[in-house]
Design a protein around this motif. Structure first.
Motif, PDB file in Angstrom:
ATOM      1  N   ARG A 194      32.965  38.731  43.309  1.00 51.07           N
ATOM      2  CA  ARG A 194      34.146  38.541  42.556  1.00 51.07           C
ATOM      3  C   ARG A 194      35.226  39.563  43.003  1.00 51.07           C
ATOM      4  N   VAL A 195      36.363  39.047  42.834  1.00 55.52           N
ATOM      5  CA  VAL A 195      37.566  39.581  43.080  1.00 55.52           C
ATOM      6  C   VAL A 195      38.692  39.180  42.294  1.00 55.52           C
ATOM      7  N   SER A 196      39.838  40.041  41.826  1.00 52.26           N
ATOM      8  CA  SER A 196      41.081  39.544  41.189  1.00 52.26           C
ATOM      9  C   SER A 196      41.800  38.780  41.976  1.00 52.26           C
ATOM     10  N   ARG A 233      45.645  36.590  41.655  1.00 51.96           N
ATOM     11  CA  ARG A 233      46.612  36.611  40.988  1.00 51.96           C
ATOM     12  C   ARG A 233      47.638  35.400  41.351  1.00 51.96           C
ATOM     13  N   THR A 273      41.982  37.225  36.745  1.00 52.62           N
ATOM     14  CA  THR A 273      42.431  38.746  36.780  1.00 52.62           C
ATOM     15  C   THR A 273      42.087  39.038  35.372  1.00 52.62           C
ATOM     16  N   TYR A 274      41.343  40.026  34.870  1.00 52.00           N
ATOM     17  CA  TYR A 274      41.666  40.886  33.606  1.00 52.00           C
ATOM     18  C   TYR A 274      43.032  41.629  33.514  1.00 52.00           C
ATOM     19  N   GLN A 275      43.696  41.499  32.779  1.00 52.83           N
ATOM     20  CA  GLN A 275      44.945  42.165  32.635  1.00 52.83           C
ATOM     21  C   GLN A 275      45.478  42.697  31.173  1.00 52.83           C
ATOM     22  N   ALA A 276      45.417  44.007  31.176  1.00 46.94           N
ATOM     23  CA  ALA A 276      45.576  44.820  29.987  1.00 46.94           C
ATOM     24  C   ALA A 276      47.086  45.000  29.668  1.00 46.94           C
ATOM     25  N   ALA A 277      47.961  44.863  30.857  1.00 46.08           N
ATOM     26  CA  ALA A 277      49.331  45.074  30.459  1.00 46.08           C
ATOM     27  C   ALA A 277      49.914  44.021  29.609  1.00 46.08           C
ATOM     28  N   PRO A 278      49.716  42.787  29.798  1.00 48.81           N
ATOM     29  CA  PRO A 278      50.474  41.686  29.114  1.00 48.81           C
ATOM     30  C   PRO A 278      50.039  42.086  27.603  1.00 48.81           C
ATOM     31  N   LYS A 332      37.192  44.662  47.229  1.00 47.97           N
ATOM     32  CA  LYS A 332      37.632  45.957  47.340  1.00 47.97           C
ATOM     33  C   LYS A 332      35.988  46.810  47.651  1.00 47.97           C
ATOM     34  N   ARG A 358      33.976  49.908  46.799  1.00 49.10           N
ATOM     35  CA  ARG A 358      33.389  50.920  45.440  1.00 49.10           C
ATOM     36  C   ARG A 358      33.071  52.106  45.898  1.00 49.10           C
TER      37      ARG A 358
END
Ligand SMILES: Cc1cc2nc3c(=O)[nH]c(=O)nc-3n(C[C@H](O)[C@H](O)[C@H](O)COP(=O)(O)O)c2cc1C
Length: 218
Positions: free
Chosen positions: A44-46, A48, A160-165, A207, A209
């Protein structure tokens, strides 16, 4: 005439079998279900960037169901989720978000796309607060989100998991009202994150780890 042809064909197949020749299509390797699950986690990878192709409704239902199957403290399920595919709604919300302090700084980098990278579908994930919720409502939404990310990946889609929005939405009174009035979030729902998802238009590498961050102590 036809029956002679079939007879010759049958004899040919029997001769091939007796010579030990393999048929053109090799039998499928048995699938190890544990490895399938582990591969899904490890690859799994983000993502966008997405194509404009919508996600099939049946896939959205699978993704939602996988999220709602997550564990939660005392099984309180103190979360609220809406998956939105309506692009007019997403554009309206994006307009409110890009009007916030944080959003203004972000607008330039979006290259004309909305605040959700023009994703065909966006999941809005909120924690329920108040007397029915536990002190672990944020943890619960995190587990729900990961379940959804893994389901997306298993279906050959990207996310993608996004917190900024979520921060931008929480900074905008109009955006918060939109969540309640148009997406039907209850008063006690606090938006924690969004998940943008769609058919991938990019193939980012997985990526590395830092394996030293975890140890087995015997
Ligand atoms: C709590 C949290 C917040 C995140 N917020 C954002 C965000 O606002 N925008 C974004 O593009 N990615 C965001 N991400 C995605 C991370 O950048 C990404 O998961 C991380 O770089 C690891 O990459 P991978 O998902 O491809 O393994 C967030 C991830 C987490 C867990």
């Amino acid at each position: 005439m036809k029956s002679i042809k079939y007879l010759l064909l049958a004899v040919g197949v029997m001769m091939m079998a007796s010579c030990g020749q393999q048929p053109a299509v090799a039998p499928a390797e048995p699938v190890d279900p544990a490895q399938v699950v582990l591969d899904n986690i490890m690859t799994r990878v983000s993502v966008r960037q997405f194509t404009a192709e919508p996600i099939a409704k049946s896939d959205l239902e699978t993704i939602l169901k996988a999220g709602l199957q997550a564990p939660s403290a005392m099984n309180k399920q103190d979360w609220q989720v809406r998956i939105v595919t309506n692009q007019d709604m997403l554009n309206t919300l994006s307009g409110f978000m890009l009007n916030t302090e944080m959003g203004k700084g972000m607008a330039e980098r979006l290259n004309g796309k909305n605040a959700f990278a023009n994703a065909p579908a966006v999941a809005f994930i909120a924690a329920e607060t108040g007397e029915n919720a536990t002190a672990y409502n944020r943890e619960d939404t995190a587990l729900l989100s990961e379940n959804m990310l893994l389901a997306v990946h298993a279906l050959g889609l990207g996310a993608t998991y996004q917190a900024a929005p979520a921060r931008m939405i929480n900074d905008s009174a109009e955006a918060k009202d939109f969540l309640k009035n148009s997406l039907g979030f209850p008063e006690n729902a606090e938006l924690i994150n969004v998940i943008i998802m769609g058919h991938p238009a990019e193939t980012p590498a997985v990526k590395d780890r830092d394996q030293n961050k975890g140890r087995i102590i015997e």
